[in-house]
Design an enzyme around this catalytic site. Structure first.
Site, PDB file in Angstrom:
ATOM      1  N   ALA A   9     -32.751  18.774 -12.054  1.00 24.93           N
ATOM      2  CA  ALA A   9     -32.604  17.634 -11.250  1.00 24.93           C
ATOM      3  C   ALA A   9     -31.672  17.230 -11.279  1.00 24.93           C
ATOM      4  O   ALA A   9     -32.351  15.374 -11.427  1.00 24.93           O
ATOM      5  CB  ALA A   9     -34.140  16.689 -11.243  1.00 24.93           C
ATOM      6  N   HIS A 174     -13.778  30.986 -12.972  1.00 27.62           N
ATOM      7  CA  HIS A 174     -14.057  29.673 -13.285  1.00 27.62           C
ATOM      8  C   HIS A 174     -13.783  29.237 -14.880  1.00 27.62           C
ATOM      9  O   HIS A 174     -15.219  28.880 -15.147  1.00 27.62           O
ATOM     10  CB  HIS A 174     -16.024  29.344 -12.269  1.00 27.62           C
ATOM     11  CG  HIS A 174     -15.849  27.728 -12.566  1.00 27.62           C
ATOM     12  ND1 HIS A 174     -15.008  26.808 -11.433  1.00 27.62           N
ATOM     13  CD2 HIS A 174     -16.573  27.247 -12.401  1.00 27.62           C
ATOM     14  CE1 HIS A 174     -15.062  25.814 -11.419  1.00 27.62           C
ATOM     15  NE2 HIS A 174     -16.576  25.817 -12.050  1.00 27.62           N
TER      16      HIS A 174
END
Length: 307
Positions: A9, A174
């Site tokens: 979160a 990446h």
């Protein structure tokens, strides 16, 4: 009704939940180990729905049991980069975190599709696949959509044109050895090399490769989250709508691009079953060489794992 769970979160996770809520998938669960944080952010986002006009049910929790029966799980947990850190510096810490996360996904959401966002992206996506025991096509990473978005943004800025007209493609790991592909990048269908000189393109490619680090250096604490969350939602939407969009993603390769047994950024078709198909492109020799070096870096990282 579709159920989506977001693990983590923090900035990336909560911003992703906000963007997903506006698509009204049905139900979103946001979980984090920090007590009160996912609950507070979920309450805030629920109240935003009354203003922005969405009815998505959003739940914040510290209990993995609440992700039960999720159709899609998005992993954003883990520590973020600090100035001077590479994505590879995060291997040891984040592999342990995601190993635990993935175990809980397998326990509570065994039929879900998993999108990993945690760095080092390709290596941690491999960890997630192994720890869940899921089929490789059901576990993939968000990388190329973000990198291509950065490339497209720099191109639009250089050409002084709308970002909507730029379609960019970036493949490979990446990290510092990603491979932006000018020959497969277009502006309203016009190949990029027809619009910009090679030196300018090379400059934009270099800035794209360093795009994440540039933001980390400016922020001092933390890393990018607005563009990453936008990239996550583009991929998530392709899955929940079964649209089979062609997007770059970190996918498990089984011989494609001369690689086997690793995750690597390549163009894929994304749909309800995850990666529906991997697309192979013809590449220049110099690009193939960078891809080879990129794959070696990923393999070296995987060799350090204790899984």
């Amino acid at each position: 009704m579709v159920k989506i769970s977001v693990i983590g979160a923090g900035n990336v996770g909560s911003t992703t939940v906000q963007r997903l809520a506006e698509l009204e998938p049905g139900e979103i669960v946001m979980t984090d180990i920090v007590e009160g944080m996912p609950q507070g952010k979920a309450l805030d986002l629920m109240q935003a729905g009354a203003i922005n006009g969405y009815d998505t049910r959003i739940t914040g929790t510290n209990d993995y049991a609440d992700i039960a029966n999720s159709d899609l799980v998005i992993i954003t947990a883990g520590i973020a980069r600090k100035p001077g850190m590479s994505r590879e510096d995060l291997i040891k810490t984040n592999s342990k975190i995601i190993g635990d996360v993935a175990g809980n996904i397998a326990k509570y959401a065994p039929n879900s599709i998993v999108i990993n966002v945690t760095n080092p992206l390709d290596i941690i996506t491999y960890v997630a696949m192994k720890a869940t025991g899921f089929d490789p096509e059901k576990v993939f990473g968000m990388s190329g959509v973000l990198d291509a978005g950065r490339f497209a943004s720099f191109i639009a800025e250089e050409l002084k044109c709308s970002k909507r007209d730029v379609e960019a493609m970036v493949i490979g790991g990446h990290g510092d050895l990603m491979v932006p592909l000018p020959q497969y990048t277009t502006v309203s269908g016009i190949p990029l090399p027809e619009l910009l000189p090679e030196k300018t393109i090379d400059r934009l490619v270099e800035r794209t490769v360093n795009g994440g680090a540039e933001i980390v250096e400016l922020l001092k604490q933390g890393s990018a989250f607005y563009a990453p969350s936008a990239a996550i939602v583009r991929m998530a939407e392709a899955v929940i709508k079964d649209s089979r969009r062609v997007l770059p993603a970190s996918a498990y390769l089984e011989g494609q691009y001369g690689q086997k047994g690793i995750y690597f950024g390549v163009p894929v078709k994304l749909g309800a079953n995850g990666i529906e198909e991997i697309l192979e492109l013809k590449l220049e020799d110099s690009q193939c060489e960078i891809l080879k070096k990129s794959s070696e870096t990923i393999r070296k990282g995987i060799s350090k794992l204790e899984i």
